[in-house]
Design a protein around this motif. Structure first.
Motif, PDB file in Angstrom:
ATOM      1  N   LEU A   1       0.825  -1.212   0.000  1.00 48.45           N
ATOM      2  CA  LEU A   1       0.000   0.000   0.000  1.00 48.45           C
ATOM      3  C   LEU A   1       0.860   1.263   0.000  1.00 48.45           C
ATOM      4  O   LEU A   1       0.522   2.257  -0.663  1.00 48.45           O
ATOM      5  CB  LEU A   1      -0.932  -0.013   1.210  1.00 48.45           C
ATOM      6  CG  LEU A   1      -2.034  -1.079   1.203  1.00 48.45           C
ATOM      7  CD1 LEU A   1      -2.842  -1.029   2.484  1.00 48.45           C
ATOM      8  CD2 LEU A   1      -2.943  -0.908  -0.014  1.00 48.45           C
ATOM      9  N   GLU A   2       1.959   1.246   0.735  1.00 45.10           N
ATOM     10  CA  GLU A   2       2.870   2.388   0.711  1.00 45.10           C
ATOM     11  C   GLU A   2       3.459   2.586  -0.685  1.00 45.10           C
ATOM     12  O   GLU A   2       3.596   3.718  -1.164  1.00 45.10           O
ATOM     13  CB  GLU A   2       3.993   2.180   1.728  1.00 45.10           C
ATOM     14  CG  GLU A   2       3.534   2.278   3.179  1.00 45.10           C
ATOM     15  CD  GLU A   2       4.685   2.044   4.148  1.00 45.10           C
ATOM     16  OE1 GLU A   2       5.821   1.835   3.661  1.00 45.10           O
ATOM     17  OE2 GLU A   2       4.451   2.078   5.361  1.00 45.10           O
TER      18      GLU A   2
ATOM     19  N   GLU B   1       0.725   4.004  -3.009  1.00 41.52           N
ATOM     20  CA  GLU B   1       0.382   5.386  -2.701  1.00 41.52           C
ATOM     21  C   GLU B   1       1.422   6.363  -3.240  1.00 41.52           C
ATOM     22  O   GLU B   1       1.088   7.496  -3.617  1.00 41.52           O
ATOM     23  CB  GLU B   1       0.256   5.544  -1.179  1.00 41.52           C
ATOM     24  CG  GLU B   1      -0.438   6.821  -0.729  1.00 41.52           C
ATOM     25  CD  GLU B   1       0.503   8.002  -0.712  1.00 41.52           C
ATOM     26  OE1 GLU B   1       0.034   9.143  -0.949  1.00 41.52           O
ATOM     27  OE2 GLU B   1       1.707   7.802  -0.485  1.00 41.52           O
ATOM     28  N   ALA B   2       2.672   5.938  -3.337  1.00 50.36           N
ATOM     29  CA  ALA B   2       3.751   6.841  -3.736  1.00 50.36           C
ATOM     30  C   ALA B   2       4.177   6.678  -5.187  1.00 50.36           C
ATOM     31  O   ALA B   2       4.674   7.630  -5.790  1.00 50.36           O
ATOM     32  CB  ALA B   2       4.973   6.632  -2.831  1.00 50.36           C
TER      33      ALA B   2
ATOM     34  N   GLU C   1      -9.546  -0.732   3.688  1.00 48.45           N
ATOM     35  CA  GLU C   1      -9.592   0.667   4.097  1.00 48.45           C
ATOM     36  C   GLU C   1      -9.011   0.880   5.485  1.00 48.45           C
ATOM     37  O   GLU C   1      -8.383   1.905   5.762  1.00 48.45           O
ATOM     38  CB  GLU C   1     -11.035   1.182   4.056  1.00 48.45           C
ATOM     39  CG  GLU C   1     -11.624   1.323   2.654  1.00 48.45           C
ATOM     40  CD  GLU C   1     -12.117   0.003   2.109  1.00 48.45           C
ATOM     41  OE1 GLU C   1     -12.055  -0.999   2.873  1.00 48.45           O
ATOM     42  OE2 GLU C   1     -12.551  -0.050   0.938  1.00 48.45           O
TER      43      GLU C   1
ATOM     44  N   GLY D   1      -5.072   1.344   5.403  1.00 49.37           N
ATOM     45  CA  GLY D   1      -4.417   2.351   4.570  1.00 49.37           C
ATOM     46  C   GLY D   1      -4.814   2.380   3.117  1.00 49.37           C
ATOM     47  O   GLY D   1      -4.254   3.163   2.354  1.00 49.37           O
TER      48      GLY D   1
ATOM     49  N   GLU E   1      -5.990   5.891   1.637  1.00 49.33           N
ATOM     50  CA  GLU E   1      -5.005   6.867   1.188  1.00 49.33           C
ATOM     51  C   GLU E   1      -4.634   6.645  -0.272  1.00 49.33           C
ATOM     52  O   GLU E   1      -4.368   7.597  -1.002  1.00 49.33           O
ATOM     53  CB  GLU E   1      -3.753   6.770   2.066  1.00 49.33           C
ATOM     54  CG  GLU E   1      -3.964   7.206   3.505  1.00 49.33           C
ATOM     55  CD  GLU E   1      -4.333   8.690   3.592  1.00 49.33           C
ATOM     56  OE1 GLU E   1      -3.818   9.474   2.773  1.00 49.33           O
ATOM     57  OE2 GLU E   1      -5.145   9.044   4.467  1.00 49.33           O
ATOM     58  N   VAL E   2      -4.613   5.391  -0.677  1.00 51.34           N
ATOM     59  CA  VAL E   2      -4.302   5.096  -2.076  1.00 51.34           C
ATOM     60  C   VAL E   2      -5.458   5.501  -2.981  1.00 51.34           C
ATOM     61  O   VAL E   2      -5.260   6.100  -4.048  1.00 51.34           O
ATOM     62  CB  VAL E   2      -3.984   3.591  -2.251  1.00 51.34           C
ATOM     63  CG1 VAL E   2      -3.648   3.274  -3.698  1.00 51.34           C
ATOM     64  CG2 VAL E   2      -2.837   3.192  -1.339  1.00 51.34           C
TER      65      VAL E   2
ATOM     66  N   LYS F   1      -7.566   7.821  -2.620  1.00 46.04           N
ATOM     67  CA  LYS F   1      -7.766   9.270  -2.727  1.00 46.04           C
ATOM     68  C   LYS F   1      -7.200   9.827  -4.027  1.00 46.04           C
ATOM     69  O   LYS F   1      -7.606  10.900  -4.470  1.00 46.04           O
ATOM     70  CB  LYS F   1      -7.101   9.972  -1.545  1.00 46.04           C
ATOM     71  CG  LYS F   1      -7.860   9.852  -0.234  1.00 46.04           C
ATOM     72  CD  LYS F   1      -7.145  10.596   0.887  1.00 46.04           C
ATOM     73  CE  LYS F   1      -7.907  10.466   2.205  1.00 46.04           C
ATOM     74  NZ  LYS F   1      -7.222  11.180   3.300  1.00 46.04           N
ATOM     75  N   ARG F   2      -6.287   9.085  -4.632  1.00 49.72           N
ATOM     76  CA  ARG F   2      -5.704   9.551  -5.891  1.00 49.72           C
ATOM     77  C   ARG F   2      -6.680   9.457  -7.051  1.00 49.72           C
ATOM     78  O   ARG F   2      -6.506  10.151  -8.064  1.00 49.72           O
ATOM     79  CB  ARG F   2      -4.455   8.741  -6.217  1.00 49.72           C
ATOM     80  CG  ARG F   2      -3.308   9.004  -5.268  1.00 49.72           C
ATOM     81  CD  ARG F   2      -2.141   8.080  -5.503  1.00 49.72           C
ATOM     82  NE  ARG F   2      -1.681   8.039  -6.877  1.00 49.72           N
ATOM     83  CZ  ARG F   2      -0.572   7.443  -7.289  1.00 49.72           C
ATOM     84  NH1 ARG F   2       0.196   6.820  -6.400  1.00 49.72           N
ATOM     85  NH2 ARG F   2      -0.223   7.435  -8.541  1.00 49.72           N
TER      86      ARG F   2
END
Length: 564
Positions: free
Chosen positions: A266-267, A270-271, A292, A295, A298-299, A301-302
């Protein structure tokens, strides 16, 4: 397969386990990395045949006709070249023909074959089979490990894990129960201490345990996920992968309860940047796994404003769209404005089925442009020539918003408003044509919309539009034709013709007869609506005469019936 236990019960993979006694060798598929067979590629080149025959050139010389021999003698003596020496002086150098004639016979030699190109990697034969390529990649995963990494170490391992895919691919590896239990909630349950003691009591001796997981979606990704359990820096390891591979690792990690792998994936997502075709894959998988709480929001949201705002529908979508329109209308750089107009129009056209932009909001922006146009137009009429450029600018803005209204099929109210601008039309001739012709492009767009059936207005509104703006349109047509880049003259002329033909015949006659007189005196500076004129002529005269003839015949037939 097991999924991460966050919001739903995991789906358990097909799991089989047994202990292996040293004296007993159970029958089980032992997957081994298939060594692909090498292929020998040999390219054969046909030898090139000599163009010339191997016959004696002397015989060829004898076969030439006498006329050619005379010609060669004259050429040798220099008679055919005015710059050559006199005929009585012989040339010291032989002729080309003499050189060819004196050459000895050369035996025919075939062209040697070119040897095949050797394989640059003799230890790795060429592989063309997709299954063999997969097995080679899996083999590289199993043998490659950094110093100190005990992944697939047969000496220190105590678990033999066999993975079987749905297509029959079977791979075995040597793992460590302590690593699996510490990192995976799924293996922690399956390889618990009670279960281990129970199995040891049955076998009476500590032996390695064999576990099989069947029906794996992707054996290669499953092995890569298990390999990550032996890494200290998962984030650094994932940086070498692409988005598609990380999605596969995320799915397996969620299935076996590998929480550290889930968080690292997930990190990464997200990046890392995504390709356009990967956005749907990311959103679909995250929605399927329901992560959810750990995390995934957060992904997402893009790609979703609903997730960012905490609701399903973005409440500020209309505000954002209106802001974009306002910025384009008020922009100062004309080149950038033209480019952004095309971009915003494309986005609104793709979103035309949605209700994010209300009709009232568009008409509010349209009214602002119309008021500014009137202000600068009447100011120019009063001999104030300071802001003449604003007339063309606001007219261009109106033309752009009108295109948006027509695309959304809500332009009828604008047609009524524009047709009622009689004071603006009366002042039209008092402004120089170089500054005002953009105003007539708005009228032309309405003609095209009516002519194509994109605008359905009443007869009174159509008549009012032609009465108010047709003469100013005629006056500006020459400037429009010369100054407007990309203007489709034939499209506008067809639109005007069709607009006139939607009126009753008496109105058509008045407008087209006035056009006939103007066209004969203006030529190219007047729109050519000859097609509409011909249609009106047929309607007014040919069909009328035919209807009178049919009426007369009908009356005669009726009289004969009544008076037998």
């Amino acid at each position: 397969m097991a999924t991460l236990e966050v919001q739903k019960q995991p789906k358990r993979p097909k799991y089989r386990e047994s202990s292996v006694s040293p004296s007993v060798n159970p029958q089980r598929r032992t997957p081994e990395a298939e060594s692909p067979s090498s292929y020998s590629h040999r390219t054969r080149f046909s030898p090139i045949m000599d163009f010339f025959h191997s016959s004696s050139p002397t015989s060829n010389h004898d076969s030439f006709p006498s006329s050619f021999s005379k010609f060669n003698s004259a050429l040798t003596a220099g008679l055919l070249n005015p710059l050559s020496p006199p005929p009585d002086k012989t040339r010291s150098s032989p002729t080309l023909f003499e050189i060819m004639a004196s050459e000895p016979d050369v035996p025919h030699r075939p062209t040697p074959l070119i040897p095949p190109t050797p394989n640059p990697y003799p230890n790795k034969p060429l592989i063309l089979d997709p299954h063999a390529l997969l097995m080679q990649r899996i083999s590289e995963l199993l043998v490659s490990r950094s110093p100190g990494n005990q992944f697939n170490d047969a000496v220190s391992s105590d678990i033999k894990l066999t993975l079987t895919s749905k297509d029959g691919t079977c791979v075995s590896m040597n793992l460590h129960r302590q690593i699996l239990v510490a990192h995976s909630r799924f293996f922690s349950v399956k390889l618990s201490d009670r279960w281990t003691k129970h199995q040891q009591e049955l076998q009476r001796s500590p032996v390695p345990y064999e576990v099989e997981i069947a029906d794996c979606d992707d054996v290669e990704v499953y092995i890569e996920t298990l390999r990550l359990m032996y890494c200290k820096d998962l984030r650094k390891k994932l940086m070498r992968e692409d988005v598609s591979r990380v999605l596969g690792i995320l799915k397996v990690s969620a299935a076996i309860g590998f929480d550290a792998g889930v968080l690292s994936c997930l990190e990464y997502l997200e990046a890392a940047p995504w390709a356009e075709d990967e956005e749907e894959k990311v959103a679909s998988l995250l929605s399927e796994l329901r992560l959810e709480a750990v995390g995934a929001g957060e992904v997402l949201k893009r790609v979703s404003t609903g997730v960012a705002n905490g609701n399903e529908e973005g409440s500020d979508n209309e505000e954002v769209l209106l802001k974009l329109i306002r910025v384009v209308l008020e922009g100062k750089d004309e080149k950038a404005r033209r480019e952004m107009k095309g971009l915003v129009s494309k986005m609104l056209r793709e979103n035309s089925s949605q209700s994010d932009l209300r009709k009232e909001s568009l008409y509010l922006a349209c009214d602002d442009c119309l008021q500014l146009l009137r202000h600068h137009f009447l100011q120019a009429v009063a001999s104030d020539m300071q802001d003449l450029s604003q007339i063309a600018r606001q007219a261009d803005n109106l033309h752009w918003i009108l295109d948006i209204l027509v695309d959304r099929q809500i332009a009828e109210d604008f047609l009524k408003t524009w047709a009622s601008q009689s004071d603006l039309a009366e002042a039209h001739s008092k402004v120089p044509a170089v500054h005002r012709f953009e105003v007539s492009r708005v009228t032309a767009r309405l003609f095209v919309g009516i002519g194509k059936g994109q605008l359905l207005a009443s007869k009174d509104v159509r008549c009012l539009l032609l009465k108010t703006w047709l003469v100013p349109f005629y006056d500006d047509f020459g400037w429009m034709r010369r100054a407007s880049k990309g203007l489709d003259r034939h499209l506008i002329e067809d639109g005007l013709s069709n607009t006139i033909l939607t009126l009753p015949l008496p109105c058509q006659q008045d407008i087209l007869l006035a056009w006939f007189n103007r066209f004969l005196n203006s030529g190219e500076d007047c729109p050519n609506i000859q097609r509409g004129f011909e249609v009106w002529w047929r309607r007014a005269f040919w069909k009328r005469n035919g209807e009178q003839e049919r009426t007369r015949q009908f009356r005669i037939a009726t009289t004969s019936v009544e008076n037998p």
